[in-house]
Design a protein around this motif. Structure first.
Motif, PDB file in Angstrom:
ATOM      1  N   SER A 140       3.458  -4.323  -9.161  1.00  0.00           N
ATOM      2  CA  SER A 140       4.515  -5.296  -9.427  1.00  0.00           C
ATOM      3  C   SER A 140       3.967  -6.712  -9.574  1.00  0.00           C
ATOM      4  N   ARG A 164       6.583  -9.576  -2.444  1.00  0.00           N
ATOM      5  CA  ARG A 164       5.495  -9.288  -1.508  1.00  0.00           C
ATOM      6  C   ARG A 164       5.982  -8.403  -0.364  1.00  0.00           C
ATOM      7  N   THR A 167       6.658  -4.872  -1.594  1.00  0.00           N
ATOM      8  CA  THR A 167       5.392  -4.175  -1.827  1.00  0.00           C
ATOM      9  C   THR A 167       4.831  -3.613  -0.525  1.00  0.00           C
ATOM     10  N   VAL A 181       1.321   1.367  -3.778  1.00  0.00           N
ATOM     11  CA  VAL A 181       2.186   0.275  -4.220  1.00  0.00           C
ATOM     12  C   VAL A 181       1.436  -1.036  -3.981  1.00  0.00           C
ATOM     13  N   ASN A 182       1.168  -1.754  -5.056  1.00  0.00           N
ATOM     14  CA  ASN A 182       0.441  -3.017  -4.964  1.00  0.00           C
ATOM     15  C   ASN A 182       1.069  -4.048  -5.896  1.00  0.00           C
ATOM     16  N   ALA A 183       0.603  -5.288  -5.792  1.00  0.00           N
ATOM     17  CA  ALA A 183       1.116  -6.355  -6.646  1.00  0.00           C
ATOM     18  C   ALA A 183      -0.007  -7.301  -7.034  1.00  0.00           C
TER      19      ALA A 183
END
Length: 260
Positions: A140, A164, A167, A181-183
């Motif tokens: 994301s 944040r 995530t 799941v990362n950003a």
């Protein structure tokens, strides 16, 4: 034989989203290019660019603030391209306004896209991964404003702080399913969004057009404005097997502005 992987990228008709879509296609993925209906012409040109790279692509219309449309976009990506492995929640908007002047309508709009859109994407992707028996990847768009709040960007900063948080929570809840799941957290990217921010800051503080942007660029350790391709490289890592043991992270890609 390795199964073909498919990614859906929201807001992929231009800017960072376009660069991400092209990067992932270059990495060997087939791409669902998702964007709003009025962006279809731009999105179709991205589809053509991807096809020139030898990958399959399809335009998928989706307003990410609409949960049903996000789920439908994921369904179309999977059905038309034959798999579903990566979701990039890239779509987002900026808003430049002193905090005391932010209206209810403005706050609801930015959260409906920047926050709700990410949540609907997480939900839709996780459901599709489970349906297909996949250990997928959700990536994301955060921002340097998810790490540090910026004056006159209060609503935007708060929306990215929320990304944040989503995530981190989604990473923990989905880890047992093998979903990461990362950003990514860009800084000052040379796109239409920063042109808009510069113009709005000009209206507020009276500085000549371009000066607000340049003053921000001057704070970058690497000494240059960020390109969409700089961001796409980080997304490429998150989408690849190289990040299989990375989850719940927000990775700054800002040329050295914040140190977290």
């Amino acid at each position: 034989m390795t199964e073909q992987r498919v990614a859906l990228v929201t807001g992929a008709g231009q800017g960072i989203g376009r660069a991400i879509a092209l990067q992932l296609a270059g990495d060997g993925l087939d791409i669902a290019v998702a964007d709003l209906g009025f962006q279809q012409e731009k999105a179709e040109s991205v589809v053509a660019e991807i096809e020139q790279l030898g990958r399959r692509a399809v335009f998928v219309e989706a307003d990410v603030s609409n949960r049903d449309q996000v789920f439908a976009a994921v369904d179309r990506a999977a059905s038309e391209l034959g798999s579903f492995d990566v979701l990039v929640n890239n779509a987002g908007i900026a808003q430049v306004r002193p905090l005391l002047e932010v209206t209810q309508e403005e706050m609801e709009k930015i959260f409906s896209i920047n926050v709700n859109g990410v949540l609907w994407g997480i939900q839709a992707a996780a459901a599709k991964f489970e349906e297909l028996g996949k250990k997928g990847k959700i990536i994301s768009a955060a921002s340097i404003a998810s790490i540090q709040g910026f004056p006159i960007l209060g609503a935007y900063s708060s929306s990215k702080f929320a990304v944040r948080g989503l995530t981190q929570v989604a990473a923990q809840e989905l880890a047992p399913k093998g979903i990461t799941v990362n950003a990514y957290a860009p800084g000052i990217v040379g796109t239409a969004m920063w042109d808009h921010i510069d113009e709005e800051l000009h209206k507020i503080n009276g500085k000549p057009l371009g000066q607000n942007l340049q003053e921000n660029i001057d704070t970058i350790s690497l000494g240059r404005v960020e390109t969409p391709e700089d961001v796409a490289g980080v997304v490429s890592f998150f989408a690849s097997p190289n990040s299989d043991y990375v989850t719940g992270q927000v990775l700054l890609v800002d040329g050295g502005m914040l140190y977290n």
